[in-house]
Scaffold this active site. Sequence first.
Site, PDB file in Angstrom:
ATOM      1  N   CYS A 206       0.639 -52.904 -11.029  1.00  0.00           N
ATOM      2  CA  CYS A 206       2.039 -52.941 -10.607  1.00  0.00           C
ATOM      3  C   CYS A 206       2.153 -53.137  -9.097  1.00  0.00           C
ATOM      4  O   CYS A 206       1.912 -54.229  -8.608  1.00  0.00           O
ATOM      5  CB  CYS A 206       2.784 -51.696 -11.090  1.00  0.00           C
ATOM      6  SG  CYS A 206       4.585 -51.908 -11.082  1.00  0.00           S
TER       7      CYS A 206
ATOM      8  N   HIS B  67       1.997 -51.418 -16.532  1.00  0.00           N
ATOM      9  CA  HIS B  67       1.310 -50.136 -16.408  1.00  0.00           C
ATOM     10  C   HIS B  67       0.455 -49.875 -17.649  1.00  0.00           C
ATOM     11  O   HIS B  67       0.927 -49.244 -18.601  1.00  0.00           O
ATOM     12  CB  HIS B  67       2.329 -49.012 -16.225  1.00  0.00           C
ATOM     13  CG  HIS B  67       2.935 -48.956 -14.863  1.00  0.00           C
ATOM     14  ND1 HIS B  67       2.389 -48.200 -13.839  1.00  0.00           N
ATOM     15  CD2 HIS B  67       4.020 -49.592 -14.344  1.00  0.00           C
ATOM     16  CE1 HIS B  67       3.128 -48.352 -12.749  1.00  0.00           C
ATOM     17  NE2 HIS B  67       4.117 -49.197 -13.024  1.00  0.00           N
TER      18      HIS B  67
ATOM     19  N   GLU C  16      -1.792 -47.752 -18.118  1.00  0.00           N
ATOM     20  CA  GLU C  16      -2.025 -46.328 -18.352  1.00  0.00           C
ATOM     21  C   GLU C  16      -0.975 -45.700 -19.253  1.00  0.00           C
ATOM     22  O   GLU C  16      -1.227 -44.670 -19.900  1.00  0.00           O
ATOM     23  CB  GLU C  16      -2.089 -45.565 -17.017  1.00  0.00           C
ATOM     24  CG  GLU C  16      -0.773 -45.380 -16.290  1.00  0.00           C
ATOM     25  CD  GLU C  16      -0.407 -46.530 -15.366  1.00  0.00           C
ATOM     26  OE1 GLU C  16       0.464 -46.343 -14.488  1.00  0.00           O
ATOM     27  OE2 GLU C  16      -0.970 -47.640 -15.534  1.00  0.00           O
TER      28      GLU C  16
END
Length: 239
Positions: A119, A214, A216
Amino acid sequence: MTAASARPLIAVPARFAASTSALRYAAEVNARALIEAVWRAGGEPATIHPADCTDTETAARLARFDGILLPGGGDLAPHRYGAAHTHDSVYDVDDLQDSFDLQVARAALQSGVPLLAICRGLQVVNVALGGTLQQDMGGPEREHRHVVHPVTIRQDSLLSRVVGAEKSEVSCYHHQRVDRPGTGLVVTATAVDGTIEALELPHTKGWFAAVQWHPEDTAHEGPAQQALFDALVAAARVS
């Protein structure tokens, strides 16, 4: 790495937080999901302090690490990529954070240490290589905030080999995007609206991938997203 059994040490620059209730005061933090994804991959995540250092000092600090992860965060100051004006939507700009992240990106690419940029991290790498950003994508209907959407991945890219597919559902949170890619960067994934979602640097010294989303957020349940962290740590093992 000092021993074959040791976890590769992955540097993750901290993000400044104005207030954190658990710590009572302002803090330097990283997202728990991000740290957990590195740990699941077999890495030892280490949050590092964004200090006011010279380029040489920052490069020396990074030399002890086996890999680097540039995480998400607030916006880069528009003057960093030559913009004369600042859009009203630009937020959480921090001059020290910008300077340090740009130093980290340049040092990592110059040294060849494995680097995963996420990002804001992708935007930092783009600016470090002379690229520009679109300061705002045009309002709620065009923002990629709190959105899961498909991206198309270039067939012959490192990203496609890591993810194992040419399409993927990704979790996004950003209101800015790449305008002009930096020198040498190649677009390897895009959203339906044309937003650049991934960049690679084919002739860099070491392993490098940058994604606008993202991973994660969904890595704990999505092997394709966890694979990005796995690939970073795997590259760090042999760096």
